[in-house]
Design an enzyme around this catalytic site. Structure first.
Site, short mmCIF file in Angstrom:
data_model
loop_
_atom_site.label_atom_id
_atom_site.label_comp_id
_atom_site.label_asym_id
_atom_site.label_seq_id
_atom_site.Cartn_x
_atom_site.Cartn_y
_atom_site.Cartn_z
N ASP A 159 -1.76 -0.80 -3.88
CA ASP A 159 -1.91 0.01 -5.09
C ASP A 159 -0.68 -0.13 -5.99
OD1 ASP A 159 0.01 1.63 -3.78
OD2 ASP A 159 -1.59 2.68 -2.72
N ASN B 205 -0.04 4.46 -0.50
CA ASN B 205 -0.56 5.75 -0.02
C ASN B 205 -1.23 5.65 1.35
OD1 ASN B 205 -2.90 4.43 -0.62
ND2 ASN B 205 -3.66 5.93 -2.11
N GLU C 289 -6.78 -18.62 -18.42
CA GLU C 289 -7.38 -19.20 -17.22
C GLU C 289 -8.56 -20.03 -17.72
OE1 GLU C 289 -9.95 -18.55 -13.23
OE2 GLU C 289 -10.43 -17.63 -15.14
N ASP D 136 -3.80 3.97 2.56
CA ASP D 136 -5.26 3.92 2.75
C ASP D 136 -5.74 2.52 3.12
OD1 ASP D 136 -4.97 2.58 0.39
OD2 ASP D 136 -6.36 3.82 -0.77
N ASP E 49 -8.89 -14.00 -18.20
CA ASP E 49 -9.84 -14.47 -17.20
C ASP E 49 -10.97 -15.27 -17.86
OD1 ASP E 49 -10.73 -14.16 -14.35
OD2 ASP E 49 -12.49 -13.29 -15.30
N ASP F 92 0.86 -1.20 0.00
CA ASP F 92 0.00 0.00 0.00
C ASP F 92 0.89 1.24 0.00
OD1 ASP F 92 -1.76 2.04 0.58
OD2 ASP F 92 -2.28 1.31 2.59
C1 NOJ Z 1 -11.52 -15.96 -12.26
C2 NOJ Z 1 -10.86 -15.03 -11.32
O1 NOJ Z 1 -9.59 -15.55 -11.00
C3 NOJ Z 1 -11.76 -14.90 -10.13
O2 NOJ Z 1 -11.14 -14.23 -9.07
C4 NOJ Z 1 -13.02 -14.21 -10.56
O3 NOJ Z 1 -13.93 -14.17 -9.49
C5 NOJ Z 1 -13.67 -14.93 -11.74
N1 NOJ Z 1 -12.73 -15.33 -12.73
C6 NOJ Z 1 -14.68 -14.05 -12.40
O4 NOJ Z 1 -14.03 -13.03 -13.11
#
Ligand code: NOJ
Length: 566
Positions: free
Chosen positions: A48, A42, A287, A44, A226, A40
């Protein structure tokens, strides 16, 4: 036997110049930074980009090749940033585009590559397209960019099909029309705040090609994609017809109408052409939770993405025969497509492996658990598992904090939890907060050096003793084990890229394999075994006894991996 390198290897370089070898990603060790919880800058209480930037020298010294940053884009944070409202803007809580630019620049200057997260399956419900689609009503052309459908039942009061959200509950939410009456439903495989894009719409594909170019022009070296298996849905959105709820971390069996549809591959062929236009080997990693490693291999055919996470490996328990099988299957699946195998033990979605492996011997290791198990055993196995992973041919992923041997925080108070899947599943599921607790840098201090303003998830009192400061210079620490292992991996010609291991005979529960000039022995059992030393001792996951001479019998302790030079 100490865990340390017995003698320095030649070839280690202190110079920070970026690695220009072709195919850098074939053996890269990629470190996942979860920006909220890394550092972190800053004060908060929330990590970041400036915090990450300041800690880059730590990552260079750790010896990783690249950093993958989980999403830092403008987002209402309904799913910790995996709900993106603007793909070209940084969320103010993480900084600005200038911070991103500085981070990329500094990382490159230190010889580190930068991979950013790309979230193409869904946007945030606060994305401009979705907001306008709702506001403009049923006739809005923007609705075609998502999956809006009338409901079933006399008044459309039932969801359009039987799909369930990965986070629990129906995968559909009903809208209210601008005149206040109940309207159509929209699809969200995750939280209601994450509407799924309709990838059959050309504007969606165009937009993501443009987003890719935006970040490539910013200088990033690649993307982590993702839900790469989810973009394309079966035509007509047919019912699944099964009573089983589909969970985020379970396996989608082939034929699921919303996962692993063959149509996704055309998208990745187009993306690959864009990546290849840019100099410096920009990459993408999928992924993709698929039922088999063979299905995973489809994502990394030569004209598609470069890597895919090996979730079959991550899901394997600490058990010799099971590990050997998944290693063989993974290598065999990747060989025909020419992609590197990848290995991963932890990430921000699963219980940390130091906790997953802390159960009784031979017990299955679910990807999410609230059971803390036996911490000593878990850490011992985690260290052994790491040396095994880093000895395998291909590329490896390290999740922030695993190099400190952090356990999952299994006893977070319910009121501190933030994971949407926890709430959607009525607290029965969704323990992902436990691996997301901000990591400790110093022995003391309000948030153990994470920042100056506390921490968005509470850190346990044991955190200080596990901090970077506490472990640095302690030859028996997990941090120094990772540093040594990564240094050896870089310098030893037999480690890193490759497509095969050669198994040697070993007692039940023991793995023994060689690679050119290198050997690895792994005891996954709870009892020591005697073996002839296959070569010159390099490194052990557990300090024990004296170093044997090559060929001499030695005792391989329980839950221990040893590296040897041949
Ligand atoms: C896979 C991501 O790693 C996870 O954290 C997320 O909740 C889901 N995809 C939806 O985007």
């Amino acid at each position: 036997m100490t865990q340390h390198l017995a003698a320095p290897l030649s070839g280690t370089s202190d110079d920070d110049a970026p690695d220009h070898r072709p195919g850098w990603w074939r053996d890269a060790v990629i470190y996942q930074v979860y920006p909220r919880s890394f550092a972190d800058g800053n004060g908060d209480g929330m990590g970041d980009l400036d915090g990450v930037r300041r800690r880059l020298p730590y990552l260079r010294d750790l010896g990783v090749d690249a950093v993958w940053l989980s999403p830092f884009y403008a987002s209402p944070q309904a799913d910790a940033g995996y709900d993106v409202a603007d793909y070209r803007a940084i969320d103010p809580m993480f900084g600005t585009l200038l911070d991103a630019d500085a981070l990329i620049h500094d990382a490159h200057a230190l010889g580190l590559r930068v991979i950013v997260d790309l979230v193409p399956n869904h946007s945030s419900s606060e994305h401009d397209w979705f907001r306008r689609a709702l506001r403009e009503g049923p006739d809005s052309p923007l609705r075609d960019r998502y999956h809006f459908r009338p409901g079933k039942g006399a008044d459309g009061e039932l969801p359009p099909n039987d799909w369930e959200s990965v986070f629990g509950g129906p995968a559909w939410t009903r809208t209210t029309d601008p005149d206040g009456t109940p309207g159509d439903w929209y699809l969200h495989l995750f939280a209601p705040e994450q509407p799924d894009f309709n990838w059959d719409h050309p504007a969606v594909a165009d937009e993501f090609r443009s987003i890719l170019r935006f970040w490539l022009d910013m200088g990033v070296d690649g993307f982590r994609v993702d839900v790469a298996h989810g973009l394309v849905k079966a035509p007509g959105l047919p019912d699944v017809g099964a009573a089983d709820r589909l969970r985020l971390l379970g396996t989608a069996d082939g034929g699921t109408p919303f996962f692993d549809q063959d149509g996704v591959h055309e998208i990745y062929r187009q993306w690959r052409r864009i990546l290849d236009e840019y100099p410096g080997e920009r990459i993408a990693v999928a992924e993709a939770w698929t039922p088999t490693v063979e299905r995973t291999a489809h994502y990394v055919r030569p004209d598609e993405l470069h890597q895919a996470f090996n979730f079959q490996y991550l899901s394997t328990s600490w058990e010799g025969a099971a590990l050997r099988e998944v290693i063989d299957l993974s290598l065999a699946a990747m060989r025909p497509v020419g992609a590197p195998a990848t290995w991963v033990l932890s990430n921000h979605d699963v219980t940390r492996h130091a906790t997953r492996f802390a159960g009784p011997s031979g017990a299955p290791t679910p990807t999410q658990t609230r059971d803390p198990g036996d911490r000593t055993v878990g850490l011992r196995r985690a260290r052994a598992a790491t040396l095994l992973m880093l000895a395998l041919p291909g590329s490896a992923y390290v999740y922030q904090g695993e190099e400190l041997g952090l356990p999952d925080v299994t006893d977070l108070p319910d009121e501190a939890r933030q994971d949407p899947s926890y709430f959607r599943a009525d607290g029965q599921d969704g323990f992902r907060d436990g691996c997301r607790v901000p990591i400790p840098w110093t022995r003391e201090g309000g948030s153990y050096g994470f920042g100056t303003g506390g921490s968005w998830l509470p850190q346990p009192p044991t955190w200080g003793g596990l901090s970077v400061e506490a472990q640095t210079g302690d030859p028996d620490s997990t941090l120094e084990l990772y540093r040594s292992a990564l240094a050896i991996r870089k310098a030893h010609p037999g480690l890193g890229a490759g497509t095969a291991v050669e198994w040697r005979d070993a007692p039940a529960g023991v793995l023994s394999f060689t690679r050119p000039g290198f050997a690895c022995t792994v005891n996954t059992t709870g009892t020591p075994v005697r073996l002839p030393a296959p070569g010159r001792f390099l490194l052990a996951s557990r300090p024990a006894g004296t170093e044997p001479a090559p060929g001499e019998e030695f005792e391989l302790p329980a839950d221990t991996t040893v590296w040897w030079s041949l």
